[in-house]
Design an enzyme around this catalytic site. Structure first.
Site, mmCIF file in Angstrom:
data_model
loop_
_atom_site.group_PDB
_atom_site.id
_atom_site.type_symbol
_atom_site.label_atom_id
_atom_site.label_comp_id
_atom_site.label_asym_id
_atom_site.label_seq_id
_atom_site.Cartn_x
_atom_site.Cartn_y
_atom_site.Cartn_z
ATOM 1 N N HIS A 191 5.590 17.150 5.821
ATOM 2 C CA HIS A 191 5.693 15.949 4.989
ATOM 3 C C HIS A 191 6.230 16.304 3.604
ATOM 4 O O HIS A 191 7.019 15.557 3.015
ATOM 5 C CB HIS A 191 4.317 15.288 4.847
ATOM 6 C CG HIS A 191 3.844 14.606 6.096
ATOM 7 N ND1 HIS A 191 3.149 15.262 7.060
ATOM 8 C CD2 HIS A 191 3.979 13.321 6.517
ATOM 9 C CE1 HIS A 191 2.860 14.409 8.042
ATOM 10 N NE2 HIS A 191 3.353 13.237 7.736
ATOM 11 N N CYS A 505 16.382 6.721 14.230
ATOM 12 C CA CYS A 505 15.876 6.449 12.879
ATOM 13 C C CYS A 505 14.985 7.560 12.351
ATOM 14 O O CYS A 505 14.371 7.419 11.291
ATOM 15 C CB CYS A 505 15.125 5.123 12.839
ATOM 16 S SG CYS A 505 13.695 5.064 13.940
#
Length: 571
Positions: A191, A505
């Site tokens: 992340h 995506c």
């Protein structure tokens, strides 16, 4: 003395600055005891530091709300929840009040107690939460001492050197002026790495012996593209840095000229570039960069960091602003995707699932709360009166889920018609393909969907049974795996045969280096963060689609990642 170290580039870029070394959050403090008359003052001092830490997280959340990738908000929310955890707070109070420990040592003891609990858990996900605990305790400890020194400190022109970095820390350091971050551990697919790329902040991870050699104040040169960090660079290093800096400036100027250029391959094939977004800022940037529309609009930001569910009107206004911001270009709104590591404060998403990545998340959570889901669908349909809207459903695994979604969508439309509410033309309905079962079972839902969008982050994770945030598995988690490419090729081919548009995506679509590979496999619709749109457009304009398609057979016969990367090198 000059020393060159090697690492893994997680966010490209170069930087030259002073090293600011942040030692691991070990909380090596001496045992201190206090007198009975000092307890009240020590408790007040501790709680003031907790309040400072909470205020820092709130301020950071407000400054970054909607402007950055969703991940940073999730981690800030998680750290805020840890700060408010009753077990943490009660334990600290007891250690000071009953044990008569000083605030510093009470923090250490409580951190050690809770860390032992996390370490004893069988589930890898919960064991990994210990790092978040360390970051939170470290923040409180720093706040305790900043209150004493009165100095928060800026980081202008400095390169942060640390063992690891949380997304919340990364965003805060960048806001305070840091020019790069170098860590001893970490994964380029974490992340933090995703956030660093969104921030355009150079990040180099897995630099061996980093903390043994770097000292506060050392001159440091970082090239996160090549994976090199140089301590006390010499004249040749500096000349190389300035030449590279000038080259990057020229490349950025060239990219800026692509804002209004078509996304077309060298042999004349038009490719669609959509943007991933979650805020007005993202939408404005997507429009400015010439995106064909929004391919994924995250709605979770309306639910996170609040203690009550958003009303239909609140949701409608947010979706309406999205549609108006795209000025006639399509806006794809993903329905609520809470669950896994995205927990809200309302109690909607479960916080203690034994295996949250495989638990009640995405459409599963929405269907478990049909009234809430109906409210969201009504808000989306109302927004469709202002421009073209598509509805994207996350975490689909089979036909039954999509049938329930269709039934609720029909119910929402009928309700709005009965109320005399205006809606637009029939909104297209799509499914996210991020569960292998959905990718292999597209034929089961083909009559229920108008388009599909592949979420490669989760698809790769589930297909390879590999946590993308697990440092020791960084080599295993890769979209450049033969099984991933073959599954993607099947999905793209299915879409072509059945007239179903297919987009990607996930992070894979936002890497310019992956463009030849995805085009060769048959992808024609990309959806990515606006910050990487121009780089991907440039890569598409330099590609010869016909040549890539002719070489796709060779690509699909690759047996390992190394062979796939050799194929890419020849593009």
């Amino acid at each position: 003395m000059r020393r060159a170290l090697r690492g893994v580039g997680a966010s490209r870029g170069i930087a030259l600055g002073r090293a600011r070394v942040c030692q691991p959050q070990a909380l090596v403090v001496k045992e201190t005891r206090i007198e009975a008359g000092e307890v009240a003052g020590e408790l007040a001092r501790l709680h003031a530091a907790l309040d400072v830490a909470r205020a820092e997280l709130r301020g950071l959340r407000e400054r970054l709300h909607g402007a950055l990738a969703q991940e940073v908000g999730e981690f800030i929310d998680l750290h805020a929840m840890i700060l408010d955890d009753p077990e943490l707070l009660q334990g600290l109070d007891d250690l000071v009040r009953t044990g008569r420990y000083g605030a510093d040592y009470a923090l250490k003891l409580q951190r050690d107690r809770l860390a032992a609990v996390f370490e004893g858990m069988d589930d890898d996900y919960f064991r990994s939460r210990r790092e978040d605990l360390d970051h939170v305790i470290g923040r409180v400890h720093a706040a305790l001492h900043r209150r004493e020194s009165g100095n928060g400190g800026g980081l202008s022109g400095e390169i942060l050197v640390c063992d690891s970095v949380a997304p919340s820390e990364l965003a805060e350091w960048q806001a305070r002026g840091a020019v790069a971050v170098v860590t001893a551990t970490g994964s380029p697919l974490s992340h933090s790495a995703i956030l660093a790329r969104s921030l355009h902040l150079p990040l180099l991870v897995n630099v061996g012996d980093l903390l043994a050699h770097a000292n506060d104040g050392d001159a440091m040169m970082v090239d996160a593209s090549s994976g090199e960090v140089v301590l006390e660079p010499n004249a040749d290093d500096l000349a190389r840095y300035h030449a590279r800096h000038a080259q990057i400036g020229r490349e950025r100027a060239q990219l800026a000229r692509l804002r209004r250029q078509p996304t077309r391959t060298r042999d004349g094939v038009d490719i669609r570039l959509y943007a991933n977004a979650e805020s007005r800022e993202d939408v404005a940037e997507a429009h400015a960069q010439g995106a064909d529309g929004v391919g994924l609009y995250r709605t979770e930001f309306l639910f996170l960091q609040r203690r009550e569910l958003p009303t239909e009107e609140e949701q409608f206004l947010a979706y309406r602003d999205l549609v108006l911001g795209m000025a006639g270009r399509v806006a794809t709104i993903r329905t609520l995707d809470l669950g896994a590591d995205k927990a809200d404060h309302t109690g909607l998403a479960l916080r203690s699932e034994p295996n949250p990545a495989l638990g009640l998340r995405g459409v599963r959570l929405s269907l478990a709360h049909p009234a809430l889901f109906l409210t969201q669908l009504r808000a989306i349909l109302r927004a469709s009166a202002y421009g073209p809207v598509r509805i994207l459903v996350p975490m689909v695994s089979g036909r039954g889920e999509m049938q329930q979604v269709c039934a609720l969508l029909d119910e929402a439309r009928a309700q709005l018609a009965d109320e005399g509410r205006q809606v637009g033309p029939l909104a297209e309905l799509g499914a996210m393909i991020e569960v292998p079962a959905a990718a292999l079972g597209l034929g089961d839902i083909v009559d229920l969907v108008d388009f599909v969008s592949v979420g490669t982050n989760d698809l790769v994770q589930y297909l390879l049974a590999t946590d993308r945030n697990h440092e020791s598995l960084a080599e295993l988690y890769t979209p450049r795996h033969p099984a991933v490419l073959r599954l993607l090729a099947e999905v793209f081919a299915f879409g072509r045969r059945n007239g179903i548009p297919v987009a990607v995506c996930g992070e894979m679509a936002g890497e310019a280096a992956n463009v030849p590979l995805l085009l060769a496999l048959g992808l024609r619709d990309f959806s990515l963060h606006p910050s990487t749109l121009l780089e991907v457009r440039k890569a598409i304009r330099e590609a010869d689609l016909g040549s890539l398609r002719r070489r796709s057979g060779t690509l699909l016969r690759c047996h390992d990642r190394a062979a796939i990367e050799r194929w890419l090198e020849r593009c």
